[in-house]
Design a protein around this motif. Structure first.
Motif, PDB file in Angstrom:
ATOM      1  N   VAL A   8       0.840  -1.197   0.000  1.00 21.85           N
ATOM      2  CA  VAL A   8       0.000   0.000   0.000  1.00 21.85           C
ATOM      3  C   VAL A   8       0.877   1.250   0.000  1.00 21.85           C
ATOM      4  CG1 VAL A   8      -1.631   1.382   1.339  1.00 21.85           C
ATOM      5  CG2 VAL A   8      -2.002  -1.080   1.077  1.00 21.85           C
ATOM      6  N   PHE A   9       1.880   1.267   0.900  1.00 17.23           N
ATOM      7  CA  PHE A   9       2.775   2.424   0.945  1.00 17.23           C
ATOM      8  C   PHE A   9       3.463   2.619  -0.401  1.00 17.23           C
ATOM      9  CE2 PHE A   9       7.218   3.730   1.117  1.00 17.23           C
ATOM     10  CZ  PHE A   9       7.064   5.044   1.535  1.00 17.23           C
ATOM     11  N   TYR A  10       3.991   1.541  -0.985  1.00 15.91           N
ATOM     12  CA  TYR A  10       4.702   1.614  -2.258  1.00 15.91           C
ATOM     13  C   TYR A  10       3.806   2.213  -3.342  1.00 15.91           C
ATOM     14  CZ  TYR A  10       6.958  -0.076  -6.546  1.00 15.91           C
ATOM     15  OH  TYR A  10       7.526  -0.156  -7.785  1.00 15.91           O
ATOM     16  N   THR A  11       2.556   1.773  -3.385  1.00 12.75           N
ATOM     17  CA  THR A  11       1.637   2.248  -4.418  1.00 12.75           C
ATOM     18  C   THR A  11       1.291   3.722  -4.213  1.00 12.75           C
ATOM     19  OG1 THR A  11       0.708   0.005  -4.521  1.00 12.75           O
ATOM     20  CG2 THR A  11      -0.537   1.756  -5.597  1.00 12.75           C
ATOM     21  N   VAL A  12       1.043   4.117  -2.975  1.00 11.12           N
ATOM     22  CA  VAL A  12       0.760   5.525  -2.685  1.00 11.12           C
ATOM     23  C   VAL A  12       1.974   6.385  -3.024  1.00 11.12           C
ATOM     24  CG1 VAL A  12       0.222   7.214  -0.890  1.00 11.12           C
ATOM     25  CG2 VAL A  12      -0.933   5.004  -0.882  1.00 11.12           C
ATOM     26  N   ALA A  13       3.172   5.914  -2.657  1.00 11.20           N
ATOM     27  CA  ALA A  13       4.395   6.688  -2.889  1.00 11.20           C
ATOM     28  C   ALA A  13       4.673   6.857  -4.375  1.00 11.20           C
ATOM     29  CB  ALA A  13       5.573   6.007  -2.201  1.00 11.20           C
ATOM     30  N   LYS A  14       4.369   5.837  -5.178  1.00 11.95           N
ATOM     31  CA  LYS A  14       4.615   5.939  -6.614  1.00 11.95           C
ATOM     32  C   LYS A  14       3.579   6.820  -7.307  1.00 11.95           C
ATOM     33  CE  LYS A  14       7.478   3.950  -8.425  1.00 11.95           C
ATOM     34  NZ  LYS A  14       8.905   4.317  -8.625  1.00 11.95           N
ATOM     35  N   ARG A  15       2.339   6.767  -6.823  1.00 11.13           N
ATOM     36  CA  ARG A  15       1.265   7.538  -7.464  1.00 11.13           C
ATOM     37  C   ARG A  15       1.064   8.905  -6.810  1.00 11.13           C
ATOM     38  NH1 ARG A  15       2.660   4.331 -10.282  1.00 11.13           N
ATOM     39  NH2 ARG A  15       1.693   2.345 -10.852  1.00 11.13           N
ATOM     40  N   LEU A  16       1.592   9.069  -5.576  1.00  2.00           N
ATOM     41  CA  LEU A  16       1.374  10.277  -4.777  1.00  2.00           C
ATOM     42  C   LEU A  16      -0.114  10.640  -4.737  1.00  2.00           C
ATOM     43  CD1 LEU A  16       4.478  12.477  -5.686  1.00  2.00           C
ATOM     44  CD2 LEU A  16       4.033  11.175  -3.589  1.00  2.00           C
ATOM     45  N   SER A  17      -0.901   9.606  -4.507  1.00  2.00           N
ATOM     46  CA  SER A  17      -2.353   9.783  -4.442  1.00  2.00           C
ATOM     47  C   SER A  17      -2.969   8.609  -3.697  1.00  2.00           C
ATOM     48  CB  SER A  17      -2.955   9.875  -5.845  1.00  2.00           C
ATOM     49  OG  SER A  17      -4.366   9.770  -5.798  1.00  2.00           O
ATOM     50  N   PHE A  18      -3.705   8.905  -2.614  1.00  2.00           N
ATOM     51  CA  PHE A  18      -4.423   7.862  -1.885  1.00  2.00           C
ATOM     52  C   PHE A  18      -5.551   7.306  -2.760  1.00  2.00           C
ATOM     53  CE2 PHE A  18      -2.063   9.756   1.414  1.00  2.00           C
ATOM     54  CZ  PHE A  18      -2.049   8.900   2.520  1.00  2.00           C
ATOM     55  N   THR A  19      -6.196   8.189  -3.519  1.00  2.00           N
ATOM     56  CA  THR A  19      -7.318   7.769  -4.354  1.00  2.00           C
ATOM     57  C   THR A  19      -6.863   6.815  -5.445  1.00  2.00           C
ATOM     58  OG1 THR A  19      -8.425   9.887  -3.961  1.00  2.00           O
ATOM     59  CG2 THR A  19      -9.200   8.582  -5.822  1.00  2.00           C
ATOM     60  N   LYS A  20      -5.784   7.165  -6.154  1.00  2.00           N
ATOM     61  CA  LYS A  20      -5.284   6.296  -7.222  1.00  2.00           C
ATOM     62  C   LYS A  20      -4.770   4.972  -6.666  1.00  2.00           C
ATOM     63  CE  LYS A  20      -4.008  10.061 -10.370  1.00  2.00           C
ATOM     64  NZ  LYS A  20      -2.887  10.771 -11.052  1.00  2.00           N
ATOM     65  N   ALA A  21      -4.121   5.022  -5.510  1.00  2.00           N
ATOM     66  CA  ALA A  21      -3.624   3.787  -4.899  1.00  2.00           C
ATOM     67  C   ALA A  21      -4.781   2.868  -4.523  1.00  2.00           C
ATOM     68  CB  ALA A  21      -2.783   4.114  -3.665  1.00  2.00           C
ATOM     69  N   ALA A  22      -5.864   3.428  -3.979  1.00  2.00           N
ATOM     70  CA  ALA A  22      -7.025   2.624  -3.605  1.00  2.00           C
ATOM     71  C   ALA A  22      -7.629   1.939  -4.833  1.00  2.00           C
ATOM     72  CB  ALA A  22      -8.072   3.502  -2.922  1.00  2.00           C
ATOM     73  N   LEU A  25      -5.302  -0.892  -6.056  1.00  2.00           N
ATOM     74  CA  LEU A  25      -5.224  -2.044  -5.151  1.00  2.00           C
ATOM     75  C   LEU A  25      -6.581  -2.674  -4.867  1.00  2.00           C
ATOM     76  CD1 LEU A  25      -2.682  -0.499  -2.623  1.00  2.00           C
ATOM     77  CD2 LEU A  25      -2.199  -2.321  -4.272  1.00  2.00           C
ATOM     78  N   TYR A  26      -7.653  -2.082  -5.425  1.00  2.00           N
ATOM     79  CA  TYR A  26      -9.023  -2.576  -5.233  1.00  2.00           C
ATOM     80  C   TYR A  26      -9.423  -2.609  -3.757  1.00  2.00           C
ATOM     81  CZ  TYR A  26      -8.333  -4.081 -10.039  1.00  2.00           C
ATOM     82  OH  TYR A  26      -8.052  -4.117 -11.390  1.00  2.00           O
ATOM     83  N   VAL A  27      -9.067  -1.536  -3.057  1.00  2.00           N
ATOM     84  CA  VAL A  27      -9.492  -1.365  -1.665  1.00  2.00           C
ATOM     85  C   VAL A  27     -10.082   0.037  -1.528  1.00  2.00           C
ATOM     86  CG1 VAL A  27      -7.761  -2.967  -0.744  1.00  2.00           C
ATOM     87  CG2 VAL A  27      -7.202  -0.540  -0.936  1.00  2.00           C
ATOM     88  N   THR A  28     -10.688   0.316  -0.384  1.00  2.00           N
ATOM     89  CA  THR A  28     -11.263   1.639  -0.169  1.00  2.00           C
ATOM     90  C   THR A  28     -10.180   2.626   0.226  1.00  2.00           C
ATOM     91  OG1 THR A  28     -11.707   1.248   2.175  1.00  2.00           O
ATOM     92  CG2 THR A  28     -13.419   0.568   0.591  1.00  2.00           C
ATOM     93  N   GLN A  29     -10.461   3.906   0.013  1.00  2.00           N
ATOM     94  CA  GLN A  29      -9.499   4.928   0.409  1.00  2.00           C
ATOM     95  C   GLN A  29      -9.291   4.962   1.926  1.00  2.00           C
ATOM     96  OE1 GLN A  29      -9.853   8.636  -1.694  1.00  2.00           O
ATOM     97  NE2 GLN A  29      -8.762   9.787  -0.112  1.00  2.00           N
ATOM     98  N   PRO A  30     -10.354   4.798   2.755  1.00  2.00           N
ATOM     99  CA  PRO A  30     -10.115   4.721   4.203  1.00  2.00           C
ATOM    100  C   PRO A  30      -9.192   3.572   4.581  1.00  2.00           C
ATOM    101  CG  PRO A  30     -12.425   5.164   3.777  1.00  2.00           C
ATOM    102  CD  PRO A  30     -11.792   4.873   2.442  1.00  2.00           C
ATOM    103  N   ALA A  31      -9.267   2.451   3.846  1.00  2.00           N
ATOM    104  CA  ALA A  31      -8.377   1.325   4.144  1.00  2.00           C
ATOM    105  C   ALA A  31      -6.929   1.695   3.833  1.00  2.00           C
ATOM    106  CB  ALA A  31      -8.796   0.104   3.335  1.00  2.00           C
ATOM    107  N   VAL A  32      -6.706   2.413   2.733  1.00  2.00           N
ATOM    108  CA  VAL A  32      -5.362   2.870   2.398  1.00  2.00           C
ATOM    109  C   VAL A  32      -4.834   3.791   3.492  1.00  2.00           C
ATOM    110  CG1 VAL A  32      -4.017   4.297   0.792  1.00  2.00           C
ATOM    111  CG2 VAL A  32      -5.650   2.612  -0.091  1.00  2.00           C
TER     112      VAL A  32
END
Length: 300
Positions: A8-22, A25-32
């Protein structure tokens, strides 16, 4: 098996977006958000600076990202090696290819590789050579296939197939009945070139220097962002263009474009596979061995 919080951290760090990472990863933004908060609590420091809707990595986040990239690469290698022990080719291969390679060179090889290794998931990104190199350095891809070579110290370049850039024009061009033109004539003909950053332009520039010419000696009408755009432009123009011979096979057979030789000028190049220095990606190496066999058969 891989710690999902780290993923999750890796995906957020690469996209610099909680929304795009969610979404990825097919999870909710609150889960991220929860997973990131748990990591920050574990390390006792913030990993992201949050300013309104924008986020950026803190110093600690940058350190964690560097280690996460190494861990992700090790995990991909582990997955490949364990499957290889069972005689299976499984895993994920992220390929980046510069425009000419992506459009004309690699698709047939990808199709044949998929027939042989259907359990390998392959993604293909395209861009110009500089963009593909940057994607490799950012760990967005495992393997790059490019037209140019910029000698980046962190990248290992390996030739994989020969290419030639040829001068093309419409069959009704005033010079189309010639087999060859001179260098002096070349300087007067309106030319369309690729954009800055493309491997093709770098190779043309180098070849011209070998015969005492510079790009500024040519009559450059326009610079365009892809070979397909150049071919389309030529269909309505009296310009000429240098393009990869791979890119015009269909048009040459159909007679809609013609090659003109330029006296004393040959523009050949190696196409390169690129990987990070010191990094061995089992699946990437397996794919390149397969690809070289295919190209050798084609050349034969």
């Amino acid at each position: 098996m891989l710690d999902f919080r780290l993923n999750v951290f890796y995906t957020v760090a690469k996209r610099l977006s909680f929304t795009k990472a969610a979404a990825e990863l097919y999870v909710t933004q609150p889960a991220v958000t929860k997973h990131i908060q748990e990591l920050e609590h574990h390390f006792g420091t913030a990993l992201f600076d949050r300013r309104g809707n924008q986020i950026s990595l803190t110093a600690a986040g940058s350190v964690l990202l560097r280690h996460a990239e190494s861990i992700m690469a090790t995990y991909r290698q582990l997955e490949f090696d364990m499957n290889a022990l069972k005689g299976e080719s499984r895993g994920t291969l992220r390929v980046g290819a510069s425009t000419t390679v992506a459009q004309y060179v690699i698709p047939p090889v990808l199709a044949r590789f998929h027939e042989q290794s259907a359990d390998v998931s392959i993604s293909l990104l395209s861009g110009n050579t500089e963009q593909i190199e940057q994607q490799l350095l950012n760990d967005d891809i495992d393997l790059g296939l490019v037209e140019g070579r910029t000698h980046h110290s962190d990248i290992r370049y390996t030739p994989f197939v020969k290419d030639e850039l040829v001068l093309i024009c419409r069959p009704d061009h005033p010079l189309a009945d010639r087999d060859e033109i001179t260098l002096d004539e070349l300087k007067t003909i309106p030319i369309v070139l690729r954009e800055r950053g493309s491997g093709s332009l770098e190779v043309i520039e180098h070849a011209l220097r070998g015969v005492g010419l510079r790009l500024t000696d040519l009559t450059v009408e326009m610079q365009l962002g892809s070979t397909e755009t150049i071919k389309s432009y030529l269909s309505s123009s009296r310009c000429m263009a240098f393009v990869s011979v791979f890119a015009v096979q269909h048009e040459l057979r159909a007679g809609t474009l013609k090659i003109l030789d330029v006296q004393g000028l040959t523009i050949e190049r190696d196409l390169y596979s690129i990987q990070l220095q010191g990094v061995s990606e089992g699946l990437a190496d397996t794919f390149m061995r397969f690809a070289r066999q295919q190209w050798r058969r084609t050349d034969a």
